[in-house]
Structures are given as structure tokens and as C-alpha cells.
Design a protein around this motif. Structure first.
Motif, PDB file in Angstrom:
ATOM      1  N   THR A  35      -6.821  -0.060   1.936  1.00  0.00           N
ATOM      2  CA  THR A  35      -5.390   0.281   1.992  1.00  0.00           C
ATOM      3  C   THR A  35      -4.984   1.140   0.798  1.00  0.00           C
ATOM      4  O   THR A  35      -3.905   1.705   0.783  1.00  0.00           O
ATOM      5  N   PRO A  55       0.792  -1.239   0.000  1.00  0.00           N
ATOM      6  CA  PRO A  55       0.000   0.000   0.000  1.00  0.00           C
ATOM      7  C   PRO A  55       0.826   1.291   0.000  1.00  0.00           C
ATOM      8  O   PRO A  55       0.456   2.238  -0.664  1.00  0.00           O
ATOM      9  N   PRO A  73      -1.902  -6.900  -0.454  1.00  0.00           N
ATOM     10  CA  PRO A  73      -3.107  -7.131   0.371  1.00  0.00           C
ATOM     11  C   PRO A  73      -4.189  -7.947  -0.356  1.00  0.00           C
ATOM     12  O   PRO A  73      -4.878  -8.764   0.254  1.00  0.00           O
TER      13      PRO A  73
END
Lengths: 259, 314
Positions: free
Chosen positions: B91, B25, B149
Motif C-alpha cells: 500500500t 495509504p 495497514p
């Protein structure tokens, strides 16, 4: 009472009690599962589903045990799907509609407060099978009441609107609570034998838990006299028929089928 | 011209970066990459949440307590998947509230398959077997996609999805081995879900809008048609084992080993995406109602948290 007829009544009383435990879990789980995808946040969908799953799991164990006590070959599914309204033994409180979230939380809390008191005592039962199921259920129920009581406080002390809704829920549901303490057929015998705690003990413990959490939730204390003077609510309400119509329709359409 | 060269160089540099390992991120990334991921991940999250509807409506009617418990746990897993995916998308700088707003406003899409109705108990089997089966084929490659993620969320989701698929197959197996009415229920359900499931892989390769760029960015690893063929090859032998007839009577190509399928009615696909499927209105109405009915609860919760903080500070 002769020992044979007492043995028969004891078996009958154990059957009835196990059924009642199973039916409470089954019917309340049915109601909670109707919340899935309807809650105010995904976290709450998950929480309510978890409680529904725990109750369903407990119901399956109690209904299976009831079937074994009865000894006529009925298993959990035969008991859940092939009995009619008058044979169901759960509390009227458990079958009340979900209403808004305040109503659902109130119903759950009022139920949890009795259920936890019962299961903790039942863990010490002279009946080893009851004690084993109670021990498993008590652990889960202690989480359920943590959840329901936390929401009671949050709604009670949140906004004027949430407090109003919670008050309305109390007014609506307290009238069914007397039904959780009617001593049903055979329960007095079980209590005398040390198999289950007496209704009086549960009633007192329930009252103290409810008074405490109501106070923390900015609600007026529940009127104990009013609750106890309404024994007519020991039976069912019209809602049960609709629950069963929905729950039982498919197995009844194909009664011989395996699923 | 110079501007275009600079953009190409930056894009080439990012593609080289993607080849090295996960993008996280905080890392620099092109705006298009970020926007595409937010679109794809939120669409995926919305699909999990909307997907609770068709299955959730059978929990109260499941034909045995064992099936009821399994279905309840499954729908709960889907809520969990939605939660991870919204979290993973957050994120990238968006919020769950904003993504929900887009869903309810009709600006964001969700998987079109959930606009078809679950009419019988066999549909619960077919959704697990076919729809979750297609989802797995789509999602397993995403466990190796370039955004950390998302890849990690997919690893966890795929484990649960494969469990769901086996449960769906098991429902079908019980029906296929059951009474005549149960077998008919199963066949009817396969007939209805087959083509919509094939559509889940998206339009044919030549017509897919986002594909080429996404493949360069490694947020899509295989083409739509490739994945669709993989799915057909997996399902046809399973259907034969169940003694169910797959619509279109698939034939095996001796050279490639691939089963034939189709043709697919892409007109219907576009029409359902445009909002005209059997359940689009119901699905969105249910989401809107949950959002509106929950408003006072979210307000109460926020007010309570604020009072709590103030009390602690005092």
C-alpha cells in the motif's frame, strides 16, 4: 463360511481398510508438507499446506478408528510410528517423490479423482463409522480436486514448457494408478456387504474424471489398458523406506517417551 | 537556514498528525516515513517467510501426529503473516516482486534469529516459546503504531503468535516432564536459543541507528532495552516453572522487580547480520531456489490468465 469366522474376517477387513485410508492420508500429507516454503508463490505454500493438513487430519481419524477396530490398544501414533514398510497399506502413487510442481499436481489430481469417488460412495456405507469419516473427508476432497484440476488446466494450457512438464508427469505417474484399483485382502467381502464401493465402480468413475480433465488440460487421454495391465504396482516402491526413516526416527529413538 | 526551518515545521506538523490517529495509504507523509515503513515492514515479512525454514524442516519428523498437525498449521500461519505484511507494505507503493528481489540480492534484512539451526525437536519448542515470545513483545506495541495497514496486520498476527507461543511452551512442558533425554534436550535448546533471542530486540539503546526518529513517528513505541527487559521478566519465571536453568543465572532486582541478564555478545550479533551465521547461506539458498524453480509456474499461470482474458474479450 461360519458366522464366527466371517465376523473375524469382517473385523480384519475393516481394520485393513481403515489402515489403508489412514496410510494414504499420512504418506501423501508427508510429501505435500515437504513443499512448505518451496512453492512458486506464498499463496501456493499455503494451499499445499492446507491440503496436507486436511489429509493428516483425515489420516488421524482413520488410524484411530483402525486402532479401535483392532482392539489391541494401538492408537494413531503407535500405528504411524511403529510399523515397518511391509505393514503400510497406502498406494505407491502417494509415496512418489514431489518432483517439480507439475509432478506434484499430477499426483494429487490422480489421487483426488479416486478419493472423491470413493468418499462420496462411502458416505452411504452400511458402516456408520466409515460413513461419518467419509462425509467429513468428501467435503475437503472436493476442494482438493478443485485446486488440483484447476492447476492441471493452468499448466496444461499455460506455456509449451508447462505442458511438456505436465505430460512428463502423466507419463511418470499413470503407471502407478493401477495400484489404486487392486482389490486388497478383505475388500471384496466389504464390497459384498455394502460397506465400501467395488473397485470396478471407482475405476470407471476415476477414468471418466481423468479423461475429462486431461482433455481440458491439452493432454492425450490416459491409456486405460496400460494402467490395468500393471498389477505389479500394487505394492510399494523404494521411496517408502526413506519416508519412514525420516518420519519415525524420533519416536523410535525414545519409544517410551510422551511428546 | 530557511529550508531547514521549513523542513522542521513540516516534520512537526506530521508528528502532530500522527498523534491524531492512523495514517492511511492515500494520506500525505514524509518520504523518510514511507521509506522507513517499507524497510521495516518488508524486513518483517521476509522474517516470516525465512522463518518457515528452521521449523518447516521438522514437520516431517515431528514425534506425534498431533504435534505434526500443530506445527504444519503454525508454519502455514507464518506464510499467511508474510502475505499480510507484503500486502500492507504494497500500500506504500512498492511491490512484492521488488521486495523479494531485495531479499534475494541481500539488500534487505530479515530477523537474524533464523540464521541459527533447529537441531533437535526441543528447538521447535524453544522457537515457539522464546522466539515467538520475543516477537510478541516486539509486536504488541505495533498494533498501536501510526500506520493503519501495519497496525491492523499486527493485530491479527499477534493473536496467532500468542497461540504459537503457548504451543511452544507446551512442547517444552512435555519435554521438561519427560524422560532424562527429553529434559536434557530441552535444557540444551534453552542454552543455545537464549542469547540469540535476547539479540532479537536489537542493539542497546545508545547504539540503535533508527530509534529516535521512528519513535517520533510512532512506528516504534518502546526502546530496545525496555522491550528486552520486559521479555526477560516474562520468561524467567516460566523457565523456573519448567525447572530449566536460564543461562547467566538471572537475579531479581528487589527495587525494580527486573531480572538481570547478559552480557550479550554483540560482536556475534553483528557477525550474523553480516551474513556469517551458521545458516545464512542455507536460508537464502532455499529462498533463491524456490524463486528460480517457480519461474516456469508463474509464467504458465500468467500465460493461462492472459489466454483466459482474451477468450472472454472475444
Amino acid at each position: 463360511m461360519s458366522s464366527i469366522s466371517e465376523k473375524i474376517s469382517l473385523r480384519r477387513a475393516r481394520f485393513d481398510f481403515a489402515l489403508r485410508m489412514g496410510d494414504n492420508g499420512l504418506i501423501l500429507s508427508h510429501r505435500l508438507s515437504q513443499w512448505l516454503g518451496r512453492a512458486h508463490a506464498i499463496e501456493e505454500d499455503i494451499a499445499l499446506a492446507n491440503i496436507a493438513l486436511d489429509l493428516l487430519g483425515q489420516a488421524r481419524l482413520w488410524l484411530s478408528l483402525a486402532g479401535r477396530i483392532e482392539g489391541r490398544g494401538r492408537g494413531e501414533d503407535a500405528l504411524a510410528f511403529f510399523r515397518g514398510e511391509s505393514d503400510f497399506r497406502h498406494f505407491a502413487l502417494a509415496e512418489q517423490p514431489n518432483g517439480d510442481f507439475a509432478r506434484t499436481i499430477m499426483r494429487q489430481f490422480l489421487f483426488d479423482a479416486r478419493q472423491l469417488a470413493l468418499l462420496e460412495k462411502l458416505g452411504e456405507s452400511a458402516d456408520k463409522e466409515f460413513a461419518a469419516l467419509a462425509a467429513k473427508g468428501a467435503k475437503e476432497t472436493s476442494y482438493h480436486i478443485r485446486h488440483s484440476a484447476a492447476w492441471m488446466r493452468r499448466l496444461g494450457c499455460g506455456t509449451a514448457e508447462s505442458n511438456r512438464r505436465l505430460k512428463e508427469a502423466a507419463e511418470e505417474l499413470l503407471r502407478f494408478c493401477g495400484g489404486m484399483f487392486c482389490e486388497e485382502r478383505g475388500e471384496e467381502l466389504l464390497a459384498r456387504r455394502g460397506v465400501i464401493p467395488s473397485a470396478d465402480i471407482l475405476r470407471a468413475q476415476w477414468q471418466s474424471t481423468v479423461e475429462q480433465v486431461f482433455a481440458e488440460s491439452d493432454l492425450p487421454p490416459p491409456d486405460a489398458k496400460a494402467i490395468d495391465s500393471r498389477p505389479s504396482f500394487c505394492g510399494h516402491t523404494e521411496h517408502l523406506g526413506y519416508i519412514l526413516a525420516e518420519m519415525q526416527s524420533l519416536p523410535r529413538l525414545h519409544p517410551q517417551a510422551k511428546w | 537556514m530557511r529550508k531547514k526551518n521549513a523542513a522542521d515545521a513540516a516534520d512537526a506538523a506530521f508528528c502532530a498528525r500522527v498523534a491524531e490517529g492512523f495514517v492511511e495509504p492515500g494520506d500525505a507523509m514524509p518520504d523518510g516515513y514511507r521509506a522507513t515503513l517499507i524497510r521495516q515492514m518488508s524486513q518483517h515479512a521476509h522474517s516470516e517467510i525465512v522463518g518457515m525454514e528452521p521449523e518447516g524442516n521438522w514437520i516431517t519428523r515431528a514425534p506425534s501426529l498431533r504435534r505434526k498437525a500443530i506445527l504444519l498449521a503454525k508454519v502455514q500461519d507464518e506464510a499467511g503473516h508474510g502475505l499480510y505484511l507484503y500486502g500492507a507494505a504494497e500500500t506504500l507503493g512498492t511491490t512484492r516482486a521488488e521486495m523479494t528481489r531485495q531479499l534475494l540480492a541481500g539488500e534487505a534484512k530479515y530477523s537474524s534469529i533464523f540464521n541459527y539451526p533447529a537441531l533437535t525437536w526441543a528447538d521447535i519448542g524453544a522457537i515457539g516459546w522464546l522466539v515467538d515470545g520475543a516477537a510478541i513483545i516486539n509486536q504488541v506495541p505495533l498494533c498501536r503504531c501510526s500506520f493503519g495497514p501495519y497496525a491492523r496486520a499486527m493485530q491479527r498476527i499477534c493473536k496467532e503468535e500468542s497461540f504459537h507461543q503457548r504451543q511452544g511452551f507446551e512442547i517444552m512442558l512435555a519435554l521438561a516432564r519427560g524422560e532424562k533425554a527429553q529434559r536434557e534436550m530441552a535444557q540444551n535448546s534453552l542454552n543455545r536459543w537464549w542469547e540469540p533471542t535476547l539479540m532479537m530486540f536489537g542493539p542497546p539503546d545508545g547504539e540503535s541507528r533508527h530509534s529516535a526518529q521512528s519513535m517520533r513517528w510512532k512506528i516504534k513505541l518502546h526502546s530496545n532495552d525496555e522491550l528486552r527487559q520486559r521479555f526477560v521478566n516474562m520468561i524467567v519465571p516460566q523457565a523456573r516453572y519448567l525447572k530449566l536453568r536460564v543461562p547467566g543465572s538471572p537475579k531479581k532486582d528487589r527495587r525494580t522487580g527486573d531480572y538481570s541478564y547478559g552480557p550479550i555478545n554483540w560482536e556475534e550479533f553483528r557477525n550474523v547480520i553480516a551474513g556469517n551465521g551458521p545458516c545464512n547461506r542455507d536460508r537464502l539458498r532455499a529462498r533463491k531456489k524456490a524463486e528460480e524453480d517457480g519461474k516456469w509456474v508463474r509464467e504458465a499461470s500468467a500465460a493461462f490468465a492472459k489466454k483466459h482474458l482474451e477468450r472472454r474479450a472475444a
